[in-house]
Design an enzyme around this catalytic site. Structure first.
Site, PDB file in Angstrom:
ATOM      1  N   GLU A  20      24.068   9.147  65.083  1.00  0.00           N
ATOM      2  CA  GLU A  20      22.621   9.237  64.906  1.00  0.00           C
ATOM      3  C   GLU A  20      22.187   8.497  63.652  1.00  0.00           C
ATOM      4  OE1 GLU A  20      18.871  12.345  64.945  1.00  0.00           O
ATOM      5  OE2 GLU A  20      20.898  13.142  64.679  1.00  0.00           O
ATOM      6  N   ASP A  80      23.114   3.373  54.202  1.00  0.00           N
ATOM      7  CA  ASP A  80      22.477   2.596  55.255  1.00  0.00           C
ATOM      8  C   ASP A  80      23.319   2.683  56.529  1.00  0.00           C
ATOM      9  OD1 ASP A  80      21.395   0.670  56.925  1.00  0.00           O
ATOM     10  OD2 ASP A  80      21.109  -0.807  55.353  1.00  0.00           O
ATOM     11  N   GLU A 123      21.907   9.334  57.003  1.00  0.00           N
ATOM     12  CA  GLU A 123      20.574   9.485  56.413  1.00  0.00           C
ATOM     13  C   GLU A 123      20.666   9.169  54.925  1.00  0.00           C
ATOM     14  OE1 GLU A 123      16.976   9.684  55.561  1.00  0.00           O
ATOM     15  OE2 GLU A 123      17.366  10.255  57.647  1.00  0.00           O
ATOM     16  N   THR A 147      10.739  18.170  68.205  1.00  0.00           N
ATOM     17  CA  THR A 147      10.517  18.475  66.796  1.00  0.00           C
ATOM     18  C   THR A 147       9.148  19.120  66.603  1.00  0.00           C
ATOM     19  OG1 THR A 147       9.471  16.362  66.257  1.00  0.00           O
ATOM     20  CG2 THR A 147      11.879  16.432  66.224  1.00  0.00           C
ATOM     21  N   LYS A 148       8.968  19.719  65.422  1.00  0.00           N
ATOM     22  CA  LYS A 148       7.680  20.329  65.116  1.00  0.00           C
ATOM     23  C   LYS A 148       6.586  19.265  65.034  1.00  0.00           C
ATOM     24  CE  LYS A 148       8.321  20.339  60.063  1.00  0.00           C
ATOM     25  NZ  LYS A 148       8.337  21.182  58.838  1.00  0.00           N
ATOM     26  N   PHE A 149       6.950  18.069  64.607  1.00  0.00           N
ATOM     27  CA  PHE A 149       5.976  16.986  64.534  1.00  0.00           C
ATOM     28  C   PHE A 149       5.572  16.533  65.940  1.00  0.00           C
ATOM     29  CE2 PHE A 149       8.609  16.710  60.690  1.00  0.00           C
ATOM     30  CZ  PHE A 149       7.628  16.877  59.725  1.00  0.00           C
ATOM     31  N   ASP A 208      10.753   4.589  61.306  1.00  0.00           N
ATOM     32  CA  ASP A 208       9.503   4.099  60.722  1.00  0.00           C
ATOM     33  C   ASP A 208       9.000   2.920  61.549  1.00  0.00           C
ATOM     34  OD1 ASP A 208       7.467   3.008  59.108  1.00  0.00           O
ATOM     35  OD2 ASP A 208       8.489   3.622  57.268  1.00  0.00           O
TER      36      ASP A 208
END
Length: 241
Positions: free
Chosen positions: A71, A123, A96, A219-221, A146
């Protein structure tokens, strides 16, 4: 996430800056909670992996032979934890750069007693290039990267032809790159890039997007976005044999 130009050391010359690779992320400072700090202090020795250690031996790292999911950019780690807990027969490698997110994931792994999870904090593209053998991954996940909305920033988007080729090399034949975004223009851009990338097959029946897969946690978003009428687009591309 990398430093912004404003935060670069003043000792670096303009020529050095020109040589810096374009990154798809920017490092942002964030405060650490007690739980996140615990995750880093206690969880990193158990679950942390270092880029400098070089090629990764999955069987030795996890102590078994199992399907492997890689991931890219797990954020605060909520989805990663949910997926790892729901699929103990699968080994997960998460990458991450945001330290609070790394700490949160590690704290969750400790709390839940997970053993099928390992973490890099650097990275993800460097990890793929330097640490992951070709044809060794069953899945690569890229959830809500992003989108770099402005046209002048599109060069920073992680989904590029070179990215598609790198991931294809690391996937086993039949392995799947699964991407998701809540920004429709980016979804269209992803589809455009991947549709012409050599060695892939779109798993969508209509040649565009797949229905939200059950294995991808909401997800919550995403829930908030749904309440606001926002969509989410999932793409699955399989490496051809």
């Amino acid at each position: 996430m990398t430093q912004t130009l404003d935060n670069l050391p003043v000792s670096e010359s303009s020529e050095d800056l020109k040589k810096r690779p374009i990154r798809s992320f920017v490092i942002r400072a964030g405060r650490m909670t007690e739980g996140q700090q615990r995750g880093l202090e206690q969880g990193w020795p158990r679950f942390g992996l270092e880029l400098e250690s070089g090629p990764l031996n999955f069987e030795q790292t996890f102590g078994r032979q199992a399907p492997r999911t890689f991931e890219i950019g797990f954020g605060m780690g909520h989805s990663t934890l949910e997926m790892a807990a729901a699929a103990p027969d699968i080994d997960f490698i998460g990458v991450e750069v945001h330290k609070p997110g790394v700490g949160a994931l590690l704290n969750g792994a400790l709390t839940q007693g997970l053993t099928n999870l390992r973490v890099y904090s650097c990275d993800a593209l460097d990890v793929l290039r330097q640490c992951v053998a070709d044809a060794s991954l069953d899945r690569v996940l890229l959830f809500f990267p992003d989108p770099w909305h402005k046209s002048r920033h599109h060069k920073r988007r992680i989904v590029q032809p070179a990215f598609a080729e790198l991931v294809r090399q690391k996937l086993k034949p039949g392995g799947v790159l699964h991407m998701a975004t809540d920004w429709e223009p980016y979804a269209e851009y992803m589809l455009e890039v991947m549709s012409v990338a050599p060695g892939y097959r779109n798993l969508a029946e209509d040649g565009r997007y797949v229905p939200r897969p059950e294995e991808r946690p909401v997800t919550k978003f995403e829930r908030r976005g749904e309440r606001l009428g926002h969509g989410v687009w999932d793409l699955k591309f399989q490496r051809c044999a």
